[in-house]
Enzyme design. Sequence first.
Site, PDB file in Angstrom:
ATOM      1  N   LEU A   1      19.506 -43.966  51.016  1.00 40.32           N
ATOM      2  CA  LEU A   1      19.377 -42.517  51.162  1.00 40.32           C
ATOM      3  C   LEU A   1      20.593 -41.976  51.909  1.00 40.32           C
ATOM      4  O   LEU A   1      20.827 -42.307  53.065  1.00 40.32           O
ATOM      5  CB  LEU A   1      18.100 -42.181  51.934  1.00 40.32           C
ATOM      6  CG  LEU A   1      17.836 -40.703  52.202  1.00 40.32           C
ATOM      7  CD1 LEU A   1      17.577 -39.973  50.892  1.00 40.32           C
ATOM      8  CD2 LEU A   1      16.658 -40.531  53.142  1.00 40.32           C
TER       9      LEU A   1
ATOM     10  N   HIS B   1      20.321 -46.758  64.109  1.00 44.02           N
ATOM     11  CA  HIS B   1      21.589 -46.027  64.143  1.00 44.02           C
ATOM     12  C   HIS B   1      21.304 -44.541  64.376  1.00 44.02           C
ATOM     13  O   HIS B   1      20.292 -44.007  63.925  1.00 44.02           O
ATOM     14  CB  HIS B   1      22.300 -46.224  62.802  1.00 44.02           C
ATOM     15  CG  HIS B   1      23.719 -45.775  62.766  1.00 44.02           C
ATOM     16  ND1 HIS B   1      24.072 -44.446  62.683  1.00 44.02           N
ATOM     17  CD2 HIS B   1      24.895 -46.465  62.778  1.00 44.02           C
ATOM     18  CE1 HIS B   1      25.385 -44.331  62.657  1.00 44.02           C
ATOM     19  NE2 HIS B   1      25.913 -45.546  62.711  1.00 44.02           N
TER      20      HIS B   1
END
Length: 351
Positions: free
Chosen positions: A142, A246
Amino acid sequence: MTRSTIGFRFRFEAQDAMLFVRPAVIADLDALMELAILSGRGFTSLPEDEATLLARLTLSEQSFAGTVPTREAWYTLMLEDSETGRVEGLCGVRAGVGVGRPHFSFRVMTLAQFSSAIATRFDHQALVLVNECAGWTEVGSLYLRPERRSGGAGSLLARSRYMLIGAEKSRFAETVMAELRGYFAPDGTCPFWEGVASKFFRLPFDQADHMVMSTDGQFILDLAPRHPIYVELIDEAARDAIGKVHVEGQAARAMLEQEGFRGSGLIDIFDGGPTYSAPRDSITTIERTRRCTVAIGDPGEAEEAIASTDSATGFRAARVAVAVDGERALIRASDADLLGLKAGDVMRVRL
């Protein structure tokens, strides 16, 4: 590590721009390469390698056409602006991981030790190499252009993957997983790689990351640790990165949780990012989607909803105004054209 359509109507002052999702084609290679460069380090499923991306697009075309074995299929979906024709993002669904070769992860486990001689018990956390995801379906890849990350486009693009899965469940596994990119420090280094994985693979992170997608992964099978790694023996920076997401993956994690995904206790062997999973039929978007017969007309003040075709072949999705009345869904002619539908066809609507 791999990372994991749907469209969204953005309101501008002067005009509306419709985004829709469609299957990727070979002609998308330049756009895919551009997105790969924008995605940056650690986005393993989108490497900056033209040959790898071309192979990915070829496999996607074959997957949608149904000309590859079901569990080897890998579907790539592109988010396109209907006015400009520009590809604004992508996502993907891999029908079955670990089919051709093992899909390794670390499981974070608690190992208990007890000594009756001194009546003392110790519990140790350890990383154990496992291949538990074999055969699961994976949603990932994505990615949106930075300027498109407002207005809910990310969540809509993510949901498109579940619309695809729900359209033809037989193509996908009963368990769906998603791997989130692990933590990188502000200086660009990956603490988990530096403190753990690099000790076994003895390669620069970027080289190892590239090899995951551009080779058959034999080097992982050859070099990955076969014995438990005690977390207490790992340096603090790497230890703190275990299961940490992240900074650009925080929104993706929130969207997964909204769909019913939860942490599985597995982490990536390179960057330490977490693996989330959910039963296929319990994913929120799949549960809340209804099959309806298309009717063409004016839906009036009906709210917008995610709508898609009812099959993987020729799959399209967009966010359109739709008035649902029982098993009938009324949409505008322009929206039906965007979705490739006509009156009497079956469509899927997320309620």
